[in-house]
Design a protein around this motif. Structure first.
Motif, PDB file in Angstrom:
ATOM      1  N   SER A 332     106.738 -12.005  70.782  1.00 65.39           N
ATOM      2  CA  SER A 332     105.708 -11.083  70.317  1.00 65.39           C
ATOM      3  C   SER A 332     106.235 -10.237  69.172  1.00 65.39           C
ATOM      4  O   SER A 332     107.423  -9.937  69.094  1.00 65.39           O
ATOM      5  N   LEU A 333     105.331  -9.833  68.267  1.00 68.14           N
ATOM      6  CA  LEU A 333     105.699  -8.992  67.135  1.00 68.14           C
ATOM      7  C   LEU A 333     105.898  -7.562  67.623  1.00 68.14           C
ATOM      8  O   LEU A 333     105.152  -7.068  68.477  1.00 68.14           O
ATOM      9  N   THR A 334     106.882  -6.882  67.066  1.00 65.84           N
ATOM     10  CA  THR A 334     107.143  -5.493  67.450  1.00 65.84           C
ATOM     11  C   THR A 334     107.360  -4.642  66.208  1.00 65.84           C
ATOM     12  O   THR A 334     107.792  -5.140  65.162  1.00 65.84           O
ATOM     13  N   ILE A 335     107.034  -3.354  66.339  1.00 61.28           N
ATOM     14  CA  ILE A 335     107.290  -2.369  65.291  1.00 61.28           C
ATOM     15  C   ILE A 335     107.883  -1.127  65.935  1.00 61.28           C
ATOM     16  O   ILE A 335     107.624  -0.845  67.107  1.00 61.28           O
ATOM     17  N   PRO A 336     108.691  -0.354  65.201  1.00 63.82           N
ATOM     18  CA  PRO A 336     109.290   0.859  65.785  1.00 63.82           C
ATOM     19  C   PRO A 336     108.223   1.871  66.189  1.00 63.82           C
ATOM     20  O   PRO A 336     107.153   1.964  65.575  1.00 63.82           O
ATOM     21  N   GLU A 337     108.530   2.646  67.200  1.00 63.55           N
ATOM     22  CA  GLU A 337     107.620   3.692  67.674  1.00 63.55           C
ATOM     23  C   GLU A 337     107.301   4.693  66.573  1.00 63.55           C
ATOM     24  O   GLU A 337     106.188   5.206  66.482  1.00 63.55           O
ATOM     25  N   SER A 338     108.285   4.968  65.694  1.00 62.85           N
ATOM     26  CA  SER A 338     108.104   5.953  64.627  1.00 62.85           C
ATOM     27  C   SER A 338     107.125   5.495  63.553  1.00 62.85           C
ATOM     28  O   SER A 338     106.697   6.296  62.722  1.00 62.85           O
ATOM     29  N   ALA A 339     106.775   4.206  63.541  1.00 59.15           N
ATOM     30  CA  ALA A 339     105.879   3.691  62.506  1.00 59.15           C
ATOM     31  C   ALA A 339     104.415   3.963  62.812  1.00 59.15           C
ATOM     32  O   ALA A 339     103.559   3.834  61.926  1.00 59.15           O
ATOM     33  N   VAL A 340     104.101   4.353  64.043  1.00 58.13           N
ATOM     34  CA  VAL A 340     102.712   4.430  64.491  1.00 58.13           C
ATOM     35  C   VAL A 340     102.172   5.849  64.373  1.00 58.13           C
ATOM     36  O   VAL A 340     102.825   6.816  64.775  1.00 58.13           O
ATOM     37  N   LEU A 341     100.980   5.972  63.801  1.00 60.38           N
ATOM     38  CA  LEU A 341     100.232   7.230  63.782  1.00 60.38           C
ATOM     39  C   LEU A 341      99.068   7.095  64.756  1.00 60.38           C
ATOM     40  O   LEU A 341      98.300   6.139  64.681  1.00 60.38           O
ATOM     41  N   TRP A 342      98.955   8.071  65.669  1.00 60.12           N
ATOM     42  CA  TRP A 342      97.900   8.022  66.688  1.00 60.12           C
ATOM     43  C   TRP A 342      96.751   8.941  66.287  1.00 60.12           C
ATOM     44  O   TRP A 342      96.957  10.086  65.930  1.00 60.12           O
ATOM     45  N   THR A 343      95.536   8.449  66.391  1.00 59.80           N
ATOM     46  CA  THR A 343      94.361   9.279  66.107  1.00 59.80           C
ATOM     47  C   THR A 343      93.378   9.201  67.257  1.00 59.80           C
ATOM     48  O   THR A 343      92.178   9.115  67.055  1.00 59.80           O
ATOM     49  N   GLY A 344      93.862   9.178  68.466  1.00 61.15           N
ATOM     50  CA  GLY A 344      92.975   9.073  69.615  1.00 61.15           C
ATOM     51  C   GLY A 344      92.698   7.619  69.918  1.00 61.15           C
ATOM     52  O   GLY A 344      93.462   6.939  70.589  1.00 61.15           O
ATOM     53  N   LYS A 345      91.596   7.096  69.413  1.00 64.92           N
ATOM     54  CA  LYS A 345      91.224   5.720  69.685  1.00 64.92           C
ATOM     55  C   LYS A 345      91.936   4.742  68.759  1.00 64.92           C
ATOM     56  O   LYS A 345      92.041   3.561  69.067  1.00 64.92           O
ATOM     57  N   ARG A 346      92.383   5.209  67.599  1.00 64.49           N
ATOM     58  CA  ARG A 346      92.971   4.305  66.615  1.00 64.49           C
ATOM     59  C   ARG A 346      94.488   4.435  66.556  1.00 64.49           C
ATOM     60  O   ARG A 346      95.041   5.507  66.786  1.00 64.49           O
ATOM     61  N   SER A 347      95.147   3.319  66.269  1.00 64.42           N
ATOM     62  CA  SER A 347      96.582   3.298  66.000  1.00 64.42           C
ATOM     63  C   SER A 347      96.751   2.780  64.577  1.00 64.42           C
ATOM     64  O   SER A 347      96.272   1.693  64.246  1.00 64.42           O
ATOM     65  N   LEU A 348      97.445   3.568  63.727  1.00 71.16           N
ATOM     66  CA  LEU A 348      97.543   3.243  62.305  1.00 71.16           C
ATOM     67  C   LEU A 348      98.997   3.083  61.886  1.00 71.16           C
ATOM     68  O   LEU A 348      99.886   3.733  62.425  1.00 71.16           O
ATOM     69  N   VAL A 349      99.214   2.205  60.896  1.00 65.49           N
ATOM     70  CA  VAL A 349     100.523   2.061  60.260  1.00 65.49           C
ATOM     71  C   VAL A 349     100.300   1.971  58.754  1.00 65.49           C
ATOM     72  O   VAL A 349      99.187   1.733  58.289  1.00 65.49           O
ATOM     73  N   TYR A 350     101.362   2.185  57.999  1.00 63.50           N
ATOM     74  CA  TYR A 350     101.316   2.004  56.550  1.00 63.50           C
ATOM     75  C   TYR A 350     102.182   0.793  56.188  1.00 63.50           C
ATOM     76  O   TYR A 350     103.359   0.730  56.543  1.00 63.50           O
ATOM     77  N   VAL A 351     101.555  -0.142  55.478  1.00 64.61           N
ATOM     78  CA  VAL A 351     102.205  -1.391  55.100  1.00 64.61           C
ATOM     79  C   VAL A 351     102.476  -1.375  53.597  1.00 64.61           C
ATOM     80  O   VAL A 351     101.656  -0.883  52.811  1.00 64.61           O
ATOM     81  N   GLN A 352     103.627  -1.900  53.188  1.00 62.56           N
ATOM     82  CA  GLN A 352     103.956  -2.054  51.770  1.00 62.56           C
ATOM     83  C   GLN A 352     103.731  -3.523  51.402  1.00 62.56           C
ATOM     84  O   GLN A 352     104.562  -4.382  51.707  1.00 62.56           O
ATOM     85  N   PRO A 353     102.593  -3.844  50.749  1.00 62.02           N
ATOM     86  CA  PRO A 353     102.264  -5.252  50.463  1.00 62.02           C
ATOM     87  C   PRO A 353     103.300  -5.940  49.584  1.00 62.02           C
ATOM     88  O   PRO A 353     103.568  -7.118  49.746  1.00 62.02           O
ATOM     89  N   ASP A 354     103.872  -5.205  48.618  1.00 59.75           N
ATOM     90  CA  ASP A 354     104.840  -5.770  47.684  1.00 59.75           C
ATOM     91  C   ASP A 354     106.106  -4.932  47.732  1.00 59.75           C
ATOM     92  O   ASP A 354     106.071  -3.728  47.452  1.00 59.75           O
ATOM     93  N   ALA A 355     107.226  -5.564  48.072  1.00 56.36           N
ATOM     94  CA  ALA A 355     108.477  -4.823  48.195  1.00 56.36           C
ATOM     95  C   ALA A 355     108.933  -4.235  46.871  1.00 56.36           C
ATOM     96  O   ALA A 355     109.711  -3.281  46.840  1.00 56.36           O
ATOM     97  N   ASN A 356     108.469  -4.788  45.744  1.00 54.43           N
ATOM     98  CA  ASN A 356     108.872  -4.320  44.424  1.00 54.43           C
ATOM     99  C   ASN A 356     107.925  -3.278  43.845  1.00 54.43           C
ATOM    100  O   ASN A 356     108.090  -2.848  42.704  1.00 54.43           O
ATOM    101  N   ASN A 357     106.896  -2.898  44.597  1.00 52.43           N
ATOM    102  CA  ASN A 357     105.905  -1.945  44.111  1.00 52.43           C
ATOM    103  C   ASN A 357     105.691  -0.893  45.185  1.00 52.43           C
ATOM    104  O   ASN A 357     105.478  -1.218  46.362  1.00 52.43           O
TER     105      ASN A 357
END
Length: 577
Positions: A332-357
């Motif tokens: 299964s895919l995993t991400i660190p606990e520190s990556a998650v922002l909780w907004t009640g019903k939603r769980s959000l993360v910020y993704v960097q689509p391009d490592a060079n940008n």
């Protein structure tokens, strides 16, 4: 001589023509070049704006028509970005400590899930010492809660008129024992029903005297958890006197999430640890799994019983349990606990689509269990995605300031605070805090407001002292009762205050105050018992012209980001009542 004059005149004419060409021809070329550069500048589409009034847009530099400040080049870096994307400069990323990790698959095999809980009294061994007759409390020999008592120890003395009469009957019946044995036996049995022992009854007979103040002895041994009467109180039969808890065995109560229900069964063994004894592990057995779910917190109570003959575990102590689970069936895919922002019903993360940008994209994810500090990702990410693991709150705060979609703003509109703790943003954020947390936060808010005043007066020593004090208070609040999102925000608050306390320069302290204030505003909006009105104020020039907010008790602007240099720069953008 005439020939020489003609030569001189000719030379003068040539020189004059040359000078005229250089002056007027050069000016013409310079003018043409200037006009060309200006035209190119306009053609390039560069616009100029005011840092205090971003609605001003002009095609050339100059002064702001509102405040007279020099215009600055408008940032065109946001052009072409979607509403859920934000671009940060490399310098801003370094200052904010933004770090990304690659989403990967967790290895199969045995893993563990950690649960947080609290030690409580084992109610099976909890006993209440009650009165067996009516009377008045004459003396109490238990002085305080937490005092240890032994079985048979004297707890109190009671004056009981009915017991005095019964003793008189016993003495009379004792004299008639030979002629009326049934009466004598009935009187003794009456006293036994009032929990008098044979030894006590025999002592009354042999002394021939009536005891007016009768002793009450402990039926069980343990620790006094509650004293329920005072000297002079009148009591009835069955009235509770003292509550005694036997702490040789205690309970640990854990809150498990709905998706963790299948992991727990009665009889299951848990490894329990506590910060009080970091090098010790206690074995506990699950004795009860609640049949109903708490509809408010969406959690389930899991109770485990611990052997406490050494007396190390105290009721109220925070503990953690580790549950071994198998993950061998798939990766299964995993991400660190520190990556998650909780907004009640939603769980959000910020993704960097391009490592060079340095463009980051907000993405909603569906999460599974928390294992070894990482969440299992059910949907929303794929293997190889770059996710912000450190500085997540900073990236989200930058998105809010730029009017982008964020954890509190689903629609990507400009952030505006509402009244009475509500927000006019498209999204909502809900945190659940106990009354204890709200009371302690009110004290922390006072420290924050003093911290703001210290920055207004540019007092870096006082700012550092107050930040250190606030960090200690926030760290204590973390252990109190609140939901996961509240705990995440409060933990970040402690980190931000600790970071501010480490800064010895005003610029660094003011940089830290930007995110600290944003977090204080978000938490403050969720508090239901703040006995004061707070003004949310905004300076558009702070935070490298990105703007920053702060809280104040006064409506009048006193800018903490610039102090005397721009004391009244800013405006009120909302209130929290």
């Amino acid at each position: 001589m005439k020939k020489e004059n003609i030569i001189y005149i000719g030379i003068a004419v040539v020189v004059g023509l040359l000078i005229g060409y250089l002056i007027f021809g050069g000016s013409s070329n310079a003018t043409n070049e200037t006009e060309h550069d200006h035209s190119a500048e306009i053609a390039s589409g560069e616009m100029w704006t005011c840092s205090m009034h971003p609605q001003i847009m002009q095609p050339e530099p100059g002064s702001c028509p509102i405040c007279g400040m020099d215009l600055i080049p408008a940032d065109s870096a946001e052009e072409g970005l979607m509403a859920n994307q934000i671009k940060m400069s490399e310098n801003a990323m370094v200052l904010a400590g933004v770090e990304t990790v690659q989403v990967g698959a967790a290895a199969g095999g045995e893993e563990s899930i950690k649960l947080s809980g609290k030690v409580t009294v084992n109610q099976k061994s909890d006993a209440v010492q009650s009165a067996y007759f009516d009377g008045r409390i004459e003396n109490i020999f238990v002085n305080f809660e937490g005092e240890e008592v032994k079985k048979g120890q004297k707890l109190a003395t009671i004056y009981a008129p009915s017991l005095v009469s019964a003793q008189q009957e016993l003495l009379t019946a004792a004299n008639l024992r030979q002629s009326q044995p049934q009466l004598y036996k009935a009187v003794r049995n009456k006293l036994k029903l009032w929990k008098l022992t044979d030894a006590q009854i025999d002592q009354i007979e042999s002394s021939g005297k009536v005891q007016e103040n009768f002793p009450i002895y402990a039926n069980v041994g343990g620790v006094v958890s509650e004293i329920m009467v005072e000297e002079g109180d009148y009591i009835k039969t069955g009235s509770p006197l003292v509550k005694v808890a036997n702490l040789n065995s205690v309970w640990a109560i854990f809150d498990a999430y709905e998706n963790q229900l299948s992991l727990f069964n009665e009889g299951q063994m848990l490894n329990v640890t506590t910060t009080s004894y970091p090098n010790e592990t206690f074995s506990a057995q699950v004795s009860f799994v609640a049949p109903t779910l708490n509809k408010d917190t969406r959690t389930l109570e899991v109770r485990a019983e611990l052997d406490n003959k050494k007396g190390l575990l105290k009721p109220g102590m925070f503990v953690q349990a580790e549950v071994e689970v198998s993950n061998a069936q798939d990766e299964s895919l995993t991400i660190p606990e520190s990556a998650v922002l909780w907004t009640g019903k939603r769980s959000l993360v910020y993704v960097q689509p391009d490592a060079n940008n340095s463009i980051f994209e907000m993405r909603e994810v569906q999460l599974g269990n928390l294992r070894n500090g990482s969440y299992v990702v059910n949907s929303g990410l794929k293997s190889g995605d770059l996710v912000v693991a450190k500085g997540t709150f900073t990236v989200d705060a930058a998105a809010q300031l730029q009017g982008k979609k964020s954890m509190m703003n689903q629609e990507g509109e400009e952030m505006q605070m509402g009244h009475e703790g509500h927000s006019s943003m498209g999204g909502t954020m809900k945190m659940e805090f106990s009354q204890e947390v709200q009371d302690e936060f009110a004290d922390l808010l006072e420290v924050y407001l003093d911290l703001k005043d210290a920055l207004v007066t540019s007092n870096r020593e006082q700012t550092q002292t107050l930040a250190k004090k606030g960090a200690g208070m926030a760290s204590e609040i973390i252990d109190m009762q609140m939901d996961d999102m509240g705990k995440t925000h409060m933990s970040k608050l402690a980190e931000q205050l600790t970071d501010m306390a480490s800064k010895e320069d005003l610029d660094g302290q003011r940089d830290g105050f930007v995110l600290l204030s944003q977090n204080m505003i978000q938490i403050g909006q969720q508090m239901q018992s703040l006995n004061t009105k707070l003004y949310v104020q905004h300076c558009p020039m702070a935070n490298n012209d990105k703007g920053a907010n702060w809280l104040s008790l006064e409506e009048e602007i006193r800018n903490p980001y610039y102090g005397d240099a721009m004391l009244t720069c800013g405006s009120v953008v909302g209130t929290i009542d």
